[in-house]
Design a protein around this motif. Structure first.
Motif, PDB file in Angstrom:
ATOM      1  N   GLY A   1       0.714  -1.409   0.014  1.00  0.00           N
ATOM      2  CA  GLY A   1       0.048  -0.152  -0.410  1.00  0.00           C
ATOM      3  C   GLY A   1       0.477   1.456   0.036  1.00  0.00           C
ATOM      4  O   GLY A   1       0.598   2.154  -0.952  1.00  0.00           O
ATOM      5  N   ALA A   2       1.966   1.339   0.547  1.00  0.00           N
ATOM      6  CA  ALA A   2       2.432   2.195   0.641  1.00  0.00           C
ATOM      7  C   ALA A   2       3.454   2.769  -0.315  1.00  0.00           C
ATOM      8  O   ALA A   2       3.465   3.786  -0.921  1.00  0.00           O
ATOM      9  N   LEU A   3       4.014   0.980  -1.436  1.00  0.00           N
ATOM     10  CA  LEU A   3       4.894   1.713  -2.100  1.00  0.00           C
ATOM     11  C   LEU A   3       3.826   2.284  -3.353  1.00  0.00           C
ATOM     12  O   LEU A   3       4.636   2.911  -4.286  1.00  0.00           O
ATOM     13  N   ALA A   4       2.246   1.749  -3.491  1.00  0.00           N
ATOM     14  CA  ALA A   4       1.424   1.884  -4.277  1.00  0.00           C
ATOM     15  C   ALA A   4       1.109   3.410  -3.963  1.00  0.00           C
ATOM     16  O   ALA A   4       1.472   4.037  -5.478  1.00  0.00           O
ATOM     17  N   ASP A   5       1.505   4.241  -3.191  1.00  0.00           N
ATOM     18  CA  ASP A   5       1.124   5.346  -2.972  1.00  0.00           C
ATOM     19  C   ASP A   5       2.088   6.524  -3.499  1.00  0.00           C
ATOM     20  O   ASP A   5       2.210   7.588  -3.661  1.00  0.00           O
ATOM     21  N   ILE A   6       3.601   5.978  -2.725  1.00  0.00           N
ATOM     22  CA  ILE A   6       4.739   6.621  -3.350  1.00  0.00           C
ATOM     23  C   ILE A   6       4.700   6.769  -5.616  1.00  0.00           C
ATOM     24  O   ILE A   6       5.497   7.126  -5.960  1.00  0.00           O
ATOM     25  N   GLY A   7       4.225   5.679  -6.000  1.00  0.00           N
ATOM     26  CA  GLY A   7       3.871   5.551  -7.348  1.00  0.00           C
ATOM     27  C   GLY A   7       4.572   4.325  -8.046  1.00  0.00           C
ATOM     28  O   GLY A   7       4.283   4.224  -9.245  1.00  0.00           O
ATOM     29  N   TYR A   8       5.002   3.053  -6.716  1.00  0.00           N
ATOM     30  CA  TYR A   8       4.899   1.834  -8.290  1.00  0.00           C
ATOM     31  C   TYR A   8       3.982   1.184  -8.250  1.00  0.00           C
ATOM     32  O   TYR A   8       2.682   1.118  -8.005  1.00  0.00           O
ATOM     33  N   THR A   9       4.332   0.336  -9.753  1.00  0.00           N
ATOM     34  CA  THR A   9       3.004  -0.211  -9.491  1.00  0.00           C
ATOM     35  C   THR A   9       2.827  -2.068  -9.307  1.00  0.00           C
ATOM     36  O   THR A   9       4.387  -2.350  -8.893  1.00  0.00           O
ATOM     37  N   ILE A  10       2.211  -2.422  -8.738  1.00  0.00           N
ATOM     38  CA  ILE A  10       2.022  -3.556  -7.871  1.00  0.00           C
ATOM     39  C   ILE A  10       1.606  -4.449  -9.180  1.00  0.00           C
ATOM     40  O   ILE A  10       0.239  -4.264  -8.986  1.00  0.00           O
ATOM     41  N   PRO A  11       2.170  -5.130  -9.189  1.00  0.00           N
ATOM     42  CA  PRO A  11       0.934  -6.123 -10.682  1.00  0.00           C
ATOM     43  C   PRO A  11       0.587  -7.328  -8.889  1.00  0.00           C
ATOM     44  O   PRO A  11       0.848  -7.742  -7.712  1.00  0.00           O
ATOM     45  N   GLY A  12      -0.457  -7.817  -9.274  1.00  0.00           N
ATOM     46  CA  GLY A  12      -1.114  -9.093  -9.305  1.00  0.00           C
ATOM     47  C   GLY A  12      -0.525 -10.028  -9.265  1.00  0.00           C
ATOM     48  O   GLY A  12       0.495 -10.540  -9.283  1.00  0.00           O
ATOM     49  N   GLN A  13      -0.533 -10.547  -7.696  1.00  0.00           N
ATOM     50  CA  GLN A  13       0.264 -12.027  -7.095  1.00  0.00           C
ATOM     51  C   GLN A  13       1.434 -11.792  -7.039  1.00  0.00           C
ATOM     52  O   GLN A  13       2.419 -12.798  -7.343  1.00  0.00           O
ATOM     53  N   ALA A  14       1.872 -10.223  -6.166  1.00  0.00           N
ATOM     54  CA  ALA A  14       3.389  -9.627  -6.135  1.00  0.00           C
ATOM     55  C   ALA A  14       4.082 -10.208  -5.292  1.00  0.00           C
ATOM     56  O   ALA A  14       4.748  -9.667  -4.538  1.00  0.00           O
ATOM     57  N   TRP A  15       4.032 -11.178  -4.399  1.00  0.00           N
ATOM     58  CA  TRP A  15       4.115 -11.319  -3.390  1.00  0.00           C
ATOM     59  C   TRP A  15       4.615 -13.185  -2.447  1.00  0.00           C
ATOM     60  O   TRP A  15       3.693 -13.687  -3.469  1.00  0.00           O
ATOM     61  N   THR A  16       5.381 -13.112  -1.912  1.00  0.00           N
ATOM     62  CA  THR A  16       5.242 -14.755  -1.336  1.00  0.00           C
ATOM     63  C   THR A  16       5.419 -14.689  -0.034  1.00  0.00           C
ATOM     64  O   THR A  16       6.530 -14.010   0.396  1.00  0.00           O
ATOM     65  N   TYR A  17       4.231 -15.858   0.973  1.00  0.00           N
ATOM     66  CA  TYR A  17       5.846 -15.795   2.072  1.00  0.00           C
ATOM     67  C   TYR A  17       5.455 -16.854   2.700  1.00  0.00           C
ATOM     68  O   TYR A  17       4.818 -18.206   1.984  1.00  0.00           O
ATOM     69  N   TRP A  18       6.389 -17.088   3.955  1.00  0.00           N
ATOM     70  CA  TRP A  18       5.825 -18.826   4.910  1.00  0.00           C
ATOM     71  C   TRP A  18       5.369 -18.492   6.211  1.00  0.00           C
ATOM     72  O   TRP A  18       6.179 -16.948   6.630  1.00  0.00           O
ATOM     73  N   ASN A  19       5.258 -19.168   6.527  1.00  0.00           N
ATOM     74  CA  ASN A  19       4.905 -19.036   8.207  1.00  0.00           C
ATOM     75  C   ASN A  19       4.971 -20.447   8.946  1.00  0.00           C
ATOM     76  O   ASN A  19       4.245 -21.738   8.212  1.00  0.00           O
TER      77      ASN A  19
END
Length: 201
Positions: free
Chosen positions: A136-154
């Protein structure tokens, strides 16, 4: 094409980072696509709090800022602490706030036509919250966030093994990481071919 992986682990080098270990799956896939990858661990640098690009003195953020402007792909690498992004991730975003008012010679904001994504680990839940806050913050700064541009593990609820200590969930996290790399590269390539023009308002 270049990708910058900004690690927001709290551990200075040479301590191993669980989140960086997962991030290298994404980095390897990007390299297979011909992307030049650079890794920077912010805990190794002197990055004081602030909301400007250069605080002067021994501030090392300006060098990171140069790398941001040299990369078409940004991947933020953050552990989960108390269900939130690391304090270093928050400081990174605060320093990036200055990019809101920085423009290229044609008037285009400097973060435009760049893509970003997030890699998160933790032996507790909260990954989706961390991803949402950072993206959300990066989008505010002006970056484009593609769909499914993340991964995680827990590991799941409560304390438990860390990412390198178990194979639990790795297949899903790695597959999602490779999809993340695919989407980041595809959208970065599309923006390179058809960039968002400078605003006219």
């Amino acid at each position: 094409m270049k990708a910058l992986f900004l690690s927001c682990t709290l551990k200075p080098s040479p301590e191993p980072s669980n989140t960086e270990a997962l991030a290298r799956v994404v980095a390897a896939d990007l390299e297979d696509r011909g992307v030049a990858v650079e890794h920077v661990r912010l805990a190794d640098l002197n990055v004081p709090p602030g909301v400007v690009t250069d605080l002067g003195g021994d501030d090392e953020w300006p060098g990171v800022h140069e790398r941001l402007l040299d990369a078409q792909i940004l991947v933020v690498v953050s552990p989960t602490w108390l269900g939130r992004p690391s304090s270093i991730a928050q400081r990174m975003l605060e320093r990036m706030d200055a990019m809101l008012t920085e423009k290229r010679s044609d008037g285009t904001p400097v973060a435009y036509n760049r893509v970003a994504g997030v890699v998160v680990t933790g032996n507790e839940d909260g990954a989706h919250h961390v991803i949402s806050e950072i993206n959300g913050a990066l989008a505010d700064i002006g970056y484009t966030i593609p769909g499914q541009a993340w991964t995680y593990w827990n590991q799941g609820p409560g304390p438990g093994a860390e990412y390198p200590q178990t194979e639990h969930g790795h297949e899903w996290s790695h597959g999602t990481g490779r999809l993340m790399a695919h989407n980041l590269h595809a959208v970065a390539s599309a923006l390179a071919a058809h960039p968002v023009p400078a605003p006219t308002v």
